[in-house]
Design a protein around this motif. Structure first.
Motif, short mmCIF file in Angstrom:
data_model
loop_
_atom_site.label_atom_id
_atom_site.label_comp_id
_atom_site.label_asym_id
_atom_site.label_seq_id
_atom_site.Cartn_x
_atom_site.Cartn_y
_atom_site.Cartn_z
N UNK A 122 1.03 -1.31 0.03
CA UNK A 122 0.09 0.02 -0.03
C UNK A 122 0.84 1.29 -0.11
N UNK A 123 0.26 2.18 -0.78
CA UNK A 123 0.96 3.51 -0.57
C UNK A 123 0.30 4.58 0.37
N UNK A 124 0.83 5.49 1.20
CA UNK A 124 0.12 6.44 1.49
C UNK A 124 0.69 7.75 1.17
N UNK A 125 -0.15 8.66 0.67
CA UNK A 125 -0.18 9.84 0.15
C UNK A 125 -0.83 11.08 1.22
N UNK A 126 -0.03 11.95 1.67
CA UNK A 126 -0.42 13.13 2.47
C UNK A 126 -0.75 14.21 1.59
N UNK A 127 -2.03 14.97 1.99
CA UNK A 127 -2.24 16.07 1.29
C UNK A 127 -2.11 17.36 2.41
N UNK A 128 -1.35 18.36 1.69
CA UNK A 128 -1.13 19.40 2.55
C UNK A 128 -2.58 20.38 3.01
N UNK A 129 -2.47 20.93 4.06
CA UNK A 129 -3.68 21.72 4.77
C UNK A 129 -4.07 22.87 3.88
N UNK A 130 -5.24 23.54 3.69
CA UNK A 130 -5.47 24.57 3.19
C UNK A 130 -4.60 25.79 3.47
N UNK A 131 -4.40 26.54 2.44
CA UNK A 131 -3.49 27.94 2.75
C UNK A 131 -1.88 27.52 3.02
N UNK A 132 -1.67 26.31 2.43
CA UNK A 132 -0.02 26.18 2.94
C UNK A 132 0.60 26.99 2.02
N UNK A 133 0.58 27.20 0.83
CA UNK A 133 1.16 28.04 0.06
C UNK A 133 0.96 29.47 -0.29
N UNK A 134 0.08 30.05 0.20
CA UNK A 134 -0.33 31.28 -0.28
C UNK A 134 -1.99 31.44 -0.52
N UNK A 135 -2.45 32.70 -0.86
CA UNK A 135 -3.67 33.01 -0.69
C UNK A 135 -4.70 32.33 -2.11
N UNK A 136 -5.85 32.15 -1.94
CA UNK A 136 -6.45 31.46 -3.02
C UNK A 136 -6.37 31.95 -4.28
N UNK A 137 -6.14 31.44 -5.48
CA UNK A 137 -6.09 32.02 -6.67
C UNK A 137 -7.33 32.61 -7.22
N UNK A 138 -7.40 33.66 -7.82
CA UNK A 138 -8.68 34.08 -8.40
C UNK A 138 -9.15 33.48 -9.46
N UNK A 139 -8.15 32.86 -10.47
CA UNK A 139 -8.26 32.19 -11.61
C UNK A 139 -9.07 30.90 -11.39
N UNK A 140 -9.08 30.36 -10.21
CA UNK A 140 -9.86 29.04 -9.88
C UNK A 140 -11.18 29.21 -9.45
N UNK A 141 -11.78 30.43 -9.07
CA UNK A 141 -12.81 30.93 -8.33
C UNK A 141 -14.29 30.41 -9.40
N UNK A 142 -14.10 30.29 -10.55
CA UNK A 142 -15.12 29.72 -11.30
C UNK A 142 -15.40 28.40 -11.23
N UNK A 143 -14.18 27.54 -11.00
CA UNK A 143 -14.47 26.27 -10.74
C UNK A 143 -14.64 25.63 -9.42
#
Length: 211
Positions: free
Chosen positions: A164-185
């Motif tokens: 088995x493989x474990x993959x950890x996902x980083x918490x929100x806002x780990x690398x900066x503010x939300x990107x406006x370009x992604x808002x529509x999605x």
């Protein structure tokens, strides 16, 4: 800091005009647990509780910014889930967004062991059970908040021997503010507004506490 009480109830001390956002799976933690939160301050900055602050992009509303921050976790989790079928465990905003991103890959496999499991609960018992139900060479994606809870997993028989493989996902806002370009999605779901100390309606995907 946001804490849970019997009820369930959330309590928070916020600056006047601030808003705090909590994923539904975080709020499902045992009473007395300190919870993370996404906080939008009245000065127009956003942060994960205990983390650095970032300015909100121009014109972005607090609810939209918090949704994008949570969705960033879902995007990483969905990308990490290899194989089909994928099982998603959780009842909050992140879990719902992962299911939306995966589409038919998250609809089950007719009794077939999942090739990947995405967990957004962080619950130690859920993680242990997931290692036993995954297919050989499967992937467990850790996208939940551990909230100080330790998972005791028998690594040799349940993980090593089965590849088995474990993959950890980083918490929100780990690398900066939300990107406006992604808002529509952004996955569309309005937060349930609650007051500090008010009992939670448990059907909500996420919550907003207003100061």
């Amino acid at each position: 800091m946001i804490t849970t009480e019997e009820g369930p109830v959330l309590r928070a001390e916020l600056a006047p005009g601030a808003r705090a956002y909590v994923d539904g799976d975080w709020a499902a933690a045992p009473p007395g647990t300190g919870l993370p939160a996404i906080v939008v301050e009245p000065d127009g900055s956003i942060r994960r509780d205990g983390g650095p602050s970032f300015p909100l992009p121009d014109g972005m509303e607090p609810d939209a910014a918090a949704a994008l921050a949570l969705r960033s976790v879902a995007v990483e989790a969905a990308a990490a889930a290899g194989g089909t079928p994928v099982e998603v465990i959780g009842a909050g905003f992140v879990a719902a967004a992962v299911r939306e991103l995966l589409g038919t890959r998250a609809e089950g496999g007719g009794g077939e062991a999942p090739a990947a499991i995405v967990d957004t609960t962080g619950d130690p018992q859920v993680l242990r059970d997931a290692t036993e139900r995954l297919a050989e060479l499967g992937t467990l994606v850790l996208a939940g908040e551990p909230l100080g809870r330790a998972a005791q997993i028998d690594l040799y028989p349940h993980v090593h021997l089965r590849g088995l493989e474990f993959v950890a996902v980083r918490p929100p806002l780990h690398a900066g503010p939300p990107a406006p370009a992604a808002a529509e999605d952004t996955f569309s779901a309005s937060p349930q507004a609650v007051a500090s100390g008010e009992p939670l309606p448990r059907s909500a995907l996420w919550y907003r506490l207003d100061a």
